[in-house]
Design a protein around this motif. Structure first.
Motif, short mmCIF file in Angstrom:
data_model
loop_
_atom_site.label_atom_id
_atom_site.label_comp_id
_atom_site.label_asym_id
_atom_site.label_seq_id
_atom_site.Cartn_x
_atom_site.Cartn_y
_atom_site.Cartn_z
N THR A 154 25.89 3.57 110.87
CA THR A 154 26.26 4.93 111.26
C THR A 154 25.03 5.73 111.67
OG1 THR A 154 28.12 4.87 109.70
CG2 THR A 154 27.43 7.03 110.49
N LYS A 155 23.92 5.46 110.97
CA LYS A 155 22.68 6.16 111.28
C LYS A 155 22.14 5.75 112.65
CE LYS A 155 18.23 7.30 109.12
NZ LYS A 155 17.36 7.06 107.93
N LYS A 156 22.24 4.45 112.94
CA LYS A 156 21.72 3.95 114.22
C LYS A 156 22.65 4.28 115.38
CE LYS A 156 19.95 -0.15 116.59
NZ LYS A 156 18.73 0.54 117.04
N TYR A 157 23.97 4.19 115.11
CA TYR A 157 24.96 4.42 116.18
C TYR A 157 25.91 5.53 115.76
CZ TYR A 157 23.38 -0.31 117.47
OH TYR A 157 22.63 -1.41 117.80
N PRO A 158 25.47 6.78 115.75
CA PRO A 158 26.33 7.89 115.30
C PRO A 158 27.59 8.05 116.15
CG PRO A 158 24.31 8.71 116.35
CD PRO A 158 24.13 7.24 116.16
N ALA A 159 27.54 7.63 117.41
CA ALA A 159 28.71 7.75 118.28
C ALA A 159 29.57 6.49 118.28
CB ALA A 159 28.27 8.07 119.71
N GLY A 160 29.24 5.53 117.42
CA GLY A 160 29.98 4.27 117.38
C GLY A 160 29.21 3.14 118.04
N LEU A 161 29.58 1.91 117.69
CA LEU A 161 28.90 0.74 118.24
C LEU A 161 29.11 0.61 119.75
CD1 LEU A 161 29.70 -2.01 115.57
CD2 LEU A 161 27.47 -0.99 116.03
N PRO A 162 28.06 0.31 120.51
CA PRO A 162 28.23 -0.02 121.94
C PRO A 162 29.02 -1.33 122.08
CG PRO A 162 25.95 0.54 121.43
CD PRO A 162 26.64 0.38 120.12
N ASP A 163 29.51 -1.61 123.29
CA ASP A 163 30.38 -2.77 123.49
C ASP A 163 29.71 -4.09 123.10
OD1 ASP A 163 32.37 -1.14 124.40
OD2 ASP A 163 31.91 -1.42 126.54
N LYS A 164 28.44 -4.26 123.46
CA LYS A 164 27.76 -5.52 123.14
C LYS A 164 27.67 -5.72 121.63
CE LYS A 164 23.35 -7.97 123.54
NZ LYS A 164 21.94 -7.89 124.01
N GLU A 165 27.31 -4.66 120.92
CA GLU A 165 27.18 -4.74 119.46
C GLU A 165 28.54 -4.96 118.80
OE1 GLU A 165 25.43 -2.86 121.39
OE2 GLU A 165 23.37 -3.39 120.86
N LYS A 166 29.60 -4.35 119.36
CA LYS A 166 30.95 -4.58 118.84
C LYS A 166 31.32 -6.05 118.94
CE LYS A 166 33.21 -0.10 119.71
NZ LYS A 166 34.24 0.59 120.53
N GLU A 167 31.00 -6.64 120.09
CA GLU A 167 31.30 -8.05 120.30
C GLU A 167 30.57 -8.93 119.30
OE1 GLU A 167 30.54 -11.49 123.73
OE2 GLU A 167 30.53 -9.36 124.30
N LEU A 168 29.28 -8.63 119.09
CA LEU A 168 28.50 -9.41 118.14
C LEU A 168 29.04 -9.26 116.71
CD1 LEU A 168 24.90 -8.65 119.47
CD2 LEU A 168 26.14 -10.81 119.65
N LEU A 169 29.45 -8.04 116.36
CA LEU A 169 29.97 -7.81 115.02
C LEU A 169 31.30 -8.53 114.81
CD1 LEU A 169 29.82 -6.51 112.27
CD2 LEU A 169 30.76 -4.40 113.26
N GLU A 170 32.15 -8.52 115.83
CA GLU A 170 33.44 -9.22 115.71
C GLU A 170 33.22 -10.72 115.54
OE1 GLU A 170 36.51 -8.10 115.25
OE2 GLU A 170 35.48 -6.16 115.10
N GLU A 171 32.28 -11.28 116.26
CA GLU A 171 31.95 -12.70 116.10
C GLU A 171 31.46 -12.98 114.68
OE1 GLU A 171 29.25 -14.10 119.03
OE2 GLU A 171 30.52 -13.56 120.74
N PHE A 172 30.62 -12.09 114.17
CA PHE A 172 30.10 -12.25 112.81
C PHE A 172 31.25 -12.23 111.80
CE2 PHE A 172 28.61 -10.56 108.78
CZ PHE A 172 27.48 -11.31 108.53
N LYS A 173 32.19 -11.30 111.98
CA LYS A 173 33.32 -11.20 111.05
C LYS A 173 34.16 -12.47 111.09
CE LYS A 173 33.80 -6.15 111.21
NZ LYS A 173 34.68 -5.02 111.59
N GLN A 174 34.38 -13.01 112.30
CA GLN A 174 35.15 -14.25 112.42
C GLN A 174 34.45 -15.40 111.71
OE1 GLN A 174 35.97 -14.93 116.58
NE2 GLN A 174 36.86 -12.89 116.86
#
Length: 272
Positions: free
Chosen positions: A231-251
């Motif tokens: 939240t501190k790094k991305y106060p406006a929410g995760l950018p698309d690339k980071e969202k993709e990486l996080l979803e892969e991590f969760k999977q």
């Protein structure tokens, strides 16, 4: 010019841990910084070298007296001025101060000098703080026995930022919290230890894949362990690339948990 540290402390021997060992010891030998200690007992006015007294108004414990600390700080300022320092900065290590973080360390590493005041007992006479202290800094919301350990943590973190202190400056740039993200996991030889293997991507030699995996792990581990930093790094929410990486991590996490449950079930001999 070397960074100048002057420390006001009743326990100057403790700072040998900084000046003689590890990265900070090497930096000291290479004259990247100088550290001087000043013992308030040397400024006491009685035979017993008393530096504390009972608090006005009553209460438990003792309070450090203003006069010995005042003279120690004054002499430390004089020493720094004599070395060419134009402006001194006095920091009191206190649980009431700003919490130390990476941004604060970067700010302090830009100074030419600092004087660190280490409290003991129940605290320090407030008049000394008002007269001599420029800033209060805390390690966190807990209490330790004195300011020495806090001062050593601050000194160590600042020295790591000095050019030449680390063999590879990239090490400092990639540390956890530098970019508000936790660092990716590390592995070394052997590639198989007690049946646990190094991730295949790290053995591939494909630097683009390795870099992507490291970014994924960094974001994922931050989400898992310190979501407040995301939240501190991305106060406006995760950018698309980071969202993709996080979803892969969760999977991958989900698959790993399922595999672990399967292995556990097999291990205890459960049958259908």
């Amino acid at each position: 010019m070397a960074l100048e540290f002057d420390v006001i402390t009743l326990l100057p021997e403790m700072f040998c841990a900084i000046t003689k060992f590890g990265i900070t010891g090497k930096a000291n030998r290479n004259k990247l910084y100088h550290l001087h200690t000043w013992n308030p007992r040397n400024y006491a006015t009685n035979h017993y070298r008393t530096v504390d007294d009972a608090p006005y108004g009553g209460g438990p414990g003792m309070v450090m007296m203003a006069q010995p600390l005042d003279q120690a700080i004054t002499d430390a300022k004089t020493r720094q001025t004599d070395t060419g320092i134009k402006q001194t900065h006095v920091i009191y290590l206190s649980p009431q101060g700003q919490c130390l973080d990476h941004e604060k360390i970067l700010q302090l590493s830009q100074l030419d000098s600092m004087i660190l005041l280490c409290g003991r007992y129940e605290g320090i006479d407030e008049r000394l703080i008002e007269e001599q202290v420029d800033e209060e800094i805390s390690l966190g919301d807990y209490v330790i026995s004195g300011g020495e350990l806090a001062a050593m943590v601050l000194i160590d973190a600042v020295i790591r930022q000095l050019p030449g202190a680390l063999g590879d400056m990239q090490s400092a740039n990639q540390d956890s919290h530098v970019a508000h993200l936790l660092e990716y996991p590390h592995y070394t030889r052997p590639d198989n230890y007690k049946g646990k293997t190094v991730p295949e991507v790290l053995l591939s030699g494909n630097h683009a894949r390795i870099e992507r995996w490291r970014q994924q792990q960094s974001i994922g581990r931050t989400w898992l362990k310190r979501p407040d930093l995301l939240t501190k790094k991305y106060p406006a929410g995760l950018p698309d690339k980071e969202k993709e990486l996080l979803e892969e991590f969760k999977q991958l996490q989900h698959l790993a948990i399922n595999q672990q449950e399967t292995d556990t079930t097999k291990g205890i001999g459960v049958t259908k």
